[in-house]
Structures are given as C-alpha cells and as structure tokens.
Design an enzyme around this catalytic site. Structure first.
Site, PDB file in Angstrom:
ATOM      1  CE1 TYR A  71      -3.649  -2.657   5.438  1.00  0.00           C
ATOM      2  CE2 TYR A  71      -3.260  -0.340   4.923  1.00  0.00           C
ATOM      3  CZ  TYR A  71      -3.548  -1.633   4.519  1.00  0.00           C
ATOM      4  OH  TYR A  71      -3.729  -1.891   3.174  1.00  0.00           O
TER       5      TYR A  71
ATOM      6  CB  SER B  35      -0.855  -0.027   1.269  1.00  0.00           C
ATOM      7  OG  SER B  35      -1.442   1.223   1.497  1.00  0.00           O
TER       8      SER B  35
ATOM      9  CE  LYS C 271      -1.264  -4.373   3.335  1.00  0.00           C
ATOM     10  NZ  LYS C 271      -1.701  -5.618   2.722  1.00  0.00           N
TER      11      LYS C 271
END
Ligand code: NAD
Ligand code: UD1
Length: 350
Positions: free
Chosen positions: A161, A137, A165
């Site tokens: 989050y 992302s 990643k």
C-alpha cells in the site's frame, strides 16, 4: 467565477468530509466514486444536503464509475468542457487503503491505486486540468528513527500500500517536470485520520473486524467486541504502548481546502506536505481519553506487537503551517467524542 472541483473517492470516509466542506464554501462538487468502499449513508446524506438547501440545489454531482475506466472519465471531462467550463482542480482520494489487504492482494492495489491514478492524470492532461491534490500517507516514510517526521526524509515504505503511494508521488513528480509551468501538485501525507463531522452524518465503511484502532475502540465501547487487543507493551515510549499522531478528519479536510487555495493562487509547483497535529498519543492514553469523554469502559488485553508496526509516528507539521497556514484545531477529546457519536448515530449499520 468557475468553482467546479472534481473529487475522486468523494463519498468515502475522508472524501465525504471534504465534499461537505467544499459544498459549504460554495464550490460545485463533482464526485467520482465506484462505491467499492463507500458507506451508502455518506452518499445519501450528501444528496440530502444539496437537495434540502434551496439556495444550493444541484451543487453536488455524483458520478458512479471507476477511475480505471478511461471512457467514463473522458465523458465526464468532455461534458464539462462542452459547457465551456472546467474543473479548477482535482482532489484525488479514490483508492484502496488496507495495509493487510495490500500484502495479500498486491496486484489489485497496484491496479486500482497506480493504474487508476495514471488514467485520471491522462484525462486531466487531455482536458488541460493540471491542478491536483493527492491523498498520500505517512506510511511512505516507513520505519524511521526520528521522533518528528519531516517531509524531506527519504521514503521507505514497508508494505505494498505504501509503495503504491510512493510510486504515485513519483509519477506526479515526473509529470510536473514534464510541464513545470502548468502543473500544480500537492501530495498531502496524512497521519492517522480519525473522528467524524459532529453531525455524525459521514463515516467510514463499517466492518466487524477492523484492523485500525478507532473502529475497534468503538466496537468495544458498543459491546460488539469483548476487549481491545493492545499490540505491544514494550515499545520505547512512556507507557510502553505505541504512539501515533491522530488528526481529526475535519481538520484534515480543511487542509485540502487550504492546499487547493494555495495551489490555485500561487505559481505552478509541486509540494509534499504532512497533515498531522505534531502531537503523539499512546494507545493507553487514547483508551483513557475515550473512556473519559464518552463515559464508557474499554476493556483491553496486551498482545504481541503487530507485525509491521512502528513505535512512534508523529508529524513535523511546520511546513503545512508555514506554507498554507494550516493549524489543526481539534483535540484528541473531540476526536474520541465525534468518533463515538458517529458510531452510535449509525447503529453500526453503515
Ligand atoms: P475510503 O475507502 O473511505 O474512501 C475511498 C473512496 O474511493 C471510497 O468511497 C471508494 O468507494 C472509492 N474508490 C476506491 N477505488 C475506486 C476506484 N477504482 N474508482 C473510483 N472510486 C474508488 O478511504 P478514506 O479513508 O476516505 O481514504 C481516502 C484516501 O486517503 C485513500 O487514497 C487512502 O489511501 C488515503 N489515506 C487514508 C488514510 C486513512 O487512515 N483513512 C490515511 C492515509 C491516506
Ligand atoms: C495503519 C497503516 C497506515 C494507514 C493507517 C490508516 C500499518 C502499518 N499502517 O496505521 O498505512 O494509513 O492505518 O488506515 O498498518 N492498535 C492496537 N490495537 C488494535 C489496532 C491498533 O493496539 O486493535 C495500535 C497499533 O499497534 C498502532 C495504533 O494502535 O500502534 C494505531 O493503529 P492503526 O489505527 O491500525 O493505525 P496505524 O497502524 O498507525
């Protein structure tokens, strides 16, 4: 030729679009999904696709299970290898994706995203399947000053989050180093995926309280919310609202096909690539476009900036263009139109 691809999270929002494209291109699509965030209709529609089309019968295989379950994954790979076949590649999308949830429940995010990926990689290694495309992302970049984000910027995510990643990208880099002649890895850093297949058959899990902009726009247009809260009118942009690089989910999905094709036919390597259009749109521009193409009115009110937001996030997509000739085709108008089409076709009942 063996054309089996494993896609984790293949009945989710982005995964169902990739599965559909893989299927249309003649691949055997083996989906792994726990359905924890998968709209039931995606699953149904994927099944309908393969069942209806006599030429393609039984080309989409859906395996319900959790990527953290080693036995489940092992049995799946074993079954394929017993038939003297193997997966060409894994497209790995399964994971949790809500930034606020990752702040309130970080352990769950580390467990699903990171432990789940480690588990999957162990099983892939065991069965000598060493090609993977990973859903990363743009959130990995964090708060940056540059207008266009290039892949070589340092990663500095601002939420759990995004941290998961970055850690997964690091793990992938480590396994590449451990066996550089065999692993083929591509981390695709998505900007803001929106829209839907024009059929309206595949969407994202519905919520009455979405945190992302597009689902909220649809709810306002559909009369389910009174107005859109526009977070911040004092950003250093042309109209004071924040800029994002919205990318149509069909263009994004095609990026995976090109990435897989590239990886499989070139030397073993690891790549980090942005998937965005390279064009920025402000929240107000988006509202106007949505109103125009969908012939509706979006009421909005300004609120304070949302914590953790940044002014502008736009991809430098030159590397994706150069390396695998990926040129996103769909306009912001099509994103708004297809998003609304999917929303109304499903009567909010996904
Ligand atoms: P999604 O939630 O619609 O799809 C994810 C799928 O993974 C769902 O079908 C869910 O049921 C499944 N899943 C979740 N945990 C699982 C587990 N432990 N085992 C098996 N299946 C599991 O999300 P999406 O928008 O399609 O995103 C797909 C991927 O792309 C995610 O990894 C996400 O982090 C990444 N991504 C998404 C965006 C975005 O804006 N949608 C942006 C950047 C990156
Ligand atoms: C967020 C996540 C990102 C994730 C992406 C897709 C953060 C910091 N980032 O990106 O990691 O990959 O979602 O899941 O959460 N906006 C409004 N009103 C709303 C909703 C949004 O004005 O009701 C604005 C936001 O301030 C932002 C833009 O619209 O400027 C886009 O927001 P959103 O769709 O949530 O995406 P991101 O914040 O870019």
């Amino acid at each position: 030729m063996n054309k089996k691809v494993l896609i984790s999270g293949g009945t989710g929002y982005i995964g169902s679009h990739i599965s559909l494209q893989l299927y249309k291109l003649g691949f055997d699509v083996h989906i792994v999904d726990s359905f924890v965030n998968s709209p039931g209709k995606n699953l149904e529609n994927l099944k309908n696709f393969s069942n209806k089309d006599k030429n393609f019968k039984n080309r989409i295989f859906i395996n319900e299970g959790d990527i953290r379950d080693r036995k489940f994954l092992d049995e799946l790979f074993l079954d394929i290898s017993k038939r003297k076949e193997m997966f060409l590649a894994v497209i790995h999308l399964a994971g949790l994706k809500s930034v606020p949830e990752s702040i309130s429940d970080p352990l769950r995010y580390w467990d699903v995203n990171v432990n789940g990926t480690i588990n999957l990689l162990n099983v892939m290694k065991k069965y000598n399947c060493k090609s993977i495309i990973f859903s990363s992302s743009a959130t990995v970049y964090g708060n940056v000053k540059e207008t266009f984000l290039r892949e070589d910027l340092p990663c500095n995510p601002c939420n759990p989050y995004g941290e998961t990643k970055v850690v997964i990208e690091k793990i992938l880099s480590n396994i590449f180093t451990s066996d550089p002649d065999n692993w083929r890895i591509c981390n695709l850093r998505y900007f803001n995926p929106v829209g839907a297949d024009p059929s309206g058959l595949f969407g994202e899990k519905f919520s009455y309280n979405p945190s992302n902009l597009f689902p909220y726009l649809n709810l306002v247009a559909g009369g389910k919310k009174k107005y859109l809260r526009v977070f911040g009118k004092d950003w250093p942009t042309k109209d004071g609202t924040a800029i994002r690089d919205y990318i149509h989910v069909c263009d994004l999905s095609y990026g995976h096909i090109l990435a897989m094709n590239y990886l499989l036919f070139k030397k073993s390597q690891i790549l980090n690539l942005n998937l965005g259009t390279g064009k920025g749109t402000t929240v107000l521009e988006l509202i106007k476009t949505f109103e125009r193409v969908n012939n509706c009115t979006i009421k909005y009110e300004f609120e304070d900036r949302r914590p953790g937001d940044v002014s502008s996030l736009i991809a430098d997509n030159n590397l994706s263009k150069k390396i695998f000739k990926w040129y996103p085709q769909k306009s912001i108008e099509e994103m708004c139109k297809d998003s609304w089409n999917c929303f109304i076709k499903n009567k909010y009942a996904i």
